[in-house]
Scaffold this active site. Structure first.
Site, PDB file in Angstrom:
ATOM      1  N   SER A  49       0.835  -1.197   0.000  1.00  0.00           N
ATOM      2  CA  SER A  49       0.000   0.000   0.000  1.00  0.00           C
ATOM      3  C   SER A  49       0.872   1.250   0.000  1.00  0.00           C
ATOM      4  CB  SER A  49      -0.848  -0.053   1.284  1.00  0.00           C
ATOM      5  OG  SER A  49      -1.573   1.130   1.480  1.00  0.00           O
ATOM      6  N   ILE A  51       3.088   4.435   0.318  1.00  0.00           N
ATOM      7  CA  ILE A  51       4.488   4.775   0.048  1.00  0.00           C
ATOM      8  C   ILE A  51       5.331   3.505  -0.115  1.00  0.00           C
ATOM      9  CG2 ILE A  51       6.516   5.985   0.980  1.00  0.00           C
ATOM     10  CD1 ILE A  51       4.474   7.746   2.580  1.00  0.00           C
ATOM     11  N   SER A 175       8.557  10.077  10.494  1.00  0.00           N
ATOM     12  CA  SER A 175       7.552  11.078  10.126  1.00  0.00           C
ATOM     13  C   SER A 175       7.947  12.430  10.696  1.00  0.00           C
ATOM     14  CB  SER A 175       6.204  10.664  10.729  1.00  0.00           C
ATOM     15  OG  SER A 175       5.316  11.758  10.720  1.00  0.00           O
ATOM     16  N   TYR A 201       1.924   7.570  17.817  1.00  0.00           N
ATOM     17  CA  TYR A 201       2.590   7.517  16.515  1.00  0.00           C
ATOM     18  C   TYR A 201       3.832   8.407  16.528  1.00  0.00           C
ATOM     19  CZ  TYR A 201       3.000   8.449  11.435  1.00  0.00           C
ATOM     20  OH  TYR A 201       3.447   8.608  10.142  1.00  0.00           O
ATOM     21  N   LYS A 205       7.792   7.414  16.298  1.00  0.00           N
ATOM     22  CA  LYS A 205       8.572   7.909  15.152  1.00  0.00           C
ATOM     23  C   LYS A 205       9.791   8.684  15.671  1.00  0.00           C
ATOM     24  CE  LYS A 205       6.038   6.310  11.780  1.00  0.00           C
ATOM     25  NZ  LYS A 205       6.560   5.421  10.736  1.00  0.00           N
ATOM     26  N   THR A 236      -2.100   8.839   0.781  1.00  0.00           N
ATOM     27  CA  THR A 236      -2.063   7.374   0.782  1.00  0.00           C
ATOM     28  C   THR A 236      -3.328   6.839   1.454  1.00  0.00           C
ATOM     29  OG1 THR A 236      -1.028   7.277   2.962  1.00  0.00           O
ATOM     30  CG2 THR A 236       0.467   7.369   1.068  1.00  0.00           C
TER      31      THR A 236
END
Ligand SMILES: NC(=O)c1ccc[n+]([C@@H]2O[C@H](COP(=O)([O-])OP(=O)(O)OC[C@H]3O[C@@H](n4cnc5c(N)ncnc54)[C@H](OP(=O)(O)O)[C@@H]3O)[C@@H](O)[C@H]2O)c1
Length: 315
Positions: A49, A51, A175, A201, A205, A236
């Site tokens: 999926s 990237i 990210s 998240y 990261k 995405t």
């Protein structure tokens, strides 16, 4: 592009992370040689999926043999078919692995070592932004398990195959969201306070970027380089599912998955110093904000926790 303009774009965030920033920067880049990855073998997690799929397509087009490491084999096979339709003759394989499940990472890595002599490029791209706090089969918070524990275990187990490359490269897809969070030294598993998926998240990261120099040093003697990068803001399925409002507001400015994949492709094909954080083919600072800075002792503490959780030796 002049370095000062590039830095200015970076600090504005909106321009630097979106499509306009890429288009401005790209004007001064040369194309990668069409055979830049000829004869190389690449493993990319989460490659069914977004990237990851675009990275796989890009690496296949540059001549690499690519393995899509996915948790859903059917979707992996569909992505592989799309890539070979676009690049006839490309070698694209599919391997199943849930990167958040340490037992599955061990199974996958041992199977890879049985069947593959050499790995040149390992991209840790799989990512999640959950709505609620969930745990991996081993009881680790899911972002930590997916973005950090699985990747460091997979890297360690695959190090012998990366070493046989002579110039193995490991790329962690982080990210820009990590700039908002310091290292979560006191609550690495996010057990206290209200749980916000975006915070979990960004914290994990941040850990990826903080551990990049540690990993670079760990594998230097094996001639394996380790890089982290961020792709900018990319349209995405992941963004659509996790941040629908952000996507609606920024859609005209978002990069395509292929554009988001560019820096990882470039890192795979280019000799650059190990241990740094990259965006748009340029090393970027680890911090914008003073409040996110941490001591080397804290970095070491997080490294020790993560290695113990992943079941690998810290040094
Ligand atoms: N899009 C952006 O703007 C943006 C910005 C900064 C960073 N990133 C990073 O870029 C990477 C790719 O994201 P994307 O935007 O392309 O999202 P995406 O379309 O949702 O792709 C994420 C991929 O990760 C896979 N994955 C998730 N958990 C996994 C697990 N436990 N084991 C194996 N695979 C797993 C997903 O598999 P399933 O299909 O099975 O769920 C999917 O293939 C992520 O690391 C993300 O954090 C993206």
């Amino acid at each position: 592009m002049h370095d000062r303009l590039d830095t200015l774009l970076d600090r504005t965030v909106l321009l630097g992370y979106s499509r306009p920033g890429l288009l401005l920067r790209r004007a001064s880049w040369g194309p990668l040689a069409p055979d830049a990855l000829q004869g190389r073998t690449a493993l990319i997690t989460g490659a069914n999926s977004g990237i990851g799929k675009a990275m796989a397509a890009g690496m296949a087009a540059l001549g690499a043999e690519v393995t899509l490491v996915v948790r859903d084999t059917e979707r992996g096979v569909a992505a592989a078919a799309e890539i070979t339709a676009h690049t006839p003759g490309a070698t694209v394989r599919v391997a199943r692995c849930d990167i958040s499940d340490l037992a599955d990472v061990r199974r996958f890595a041992h199977e890879m070592l049985d069947h593959t002599d050499r790995v040149d490029i390992l991209v840790h791209n799989a990512g999640v932004l959950p709505r609620t706090r969930t745990e991996s089969p081993q009881g680790h918070e899911i972002c930590l398990a997916t973005h950090v524990l699985g990747p460091i275990l997979a890297t360690d187990l695959l190090a012998p195959a990366l070493q046989r490359s002579g110039a193995g490269r490991v790329i962690l897809v982080s990210s820009g969201g990590m700039y908002s969070q310091p290292l979560p030294v006191r609550d690495i598993e996010y057990r206290t306070g209200d749980y916000h998926g975006a915070t979990a998240y960004a914290r994990t990261k941040r850990i990826q970027v903080a551990l990049t120099p540690v990993l670079a040093e760990r594998y230097a003697a094996q001639h394996i380089s380790v890089h982290s990068m961020h792709p900018g803001w990319v349209d995405t399925p992941g963004i659509e599912a996790a941040l629908p409002r952000f996507r609606r507001l920024t859609r005209p400015l978002l990069r395509t998955p292929a554009e988001g994949a560019d820096t990882a492709l470039w890192l795979a094909a280019t000799e650059v110093p190990s241990g740094k954080f990259w965006h748009d083919r340029h090393p970027r600072p680890e911090h914008y904000l003073r409040r996110t800075r941490v001591s080397e002792a804290d970095r070491e503490r997080v490294w020790r926790y993560c290695t113990a959780a992943a079941g690998i030796t810290p040094s």
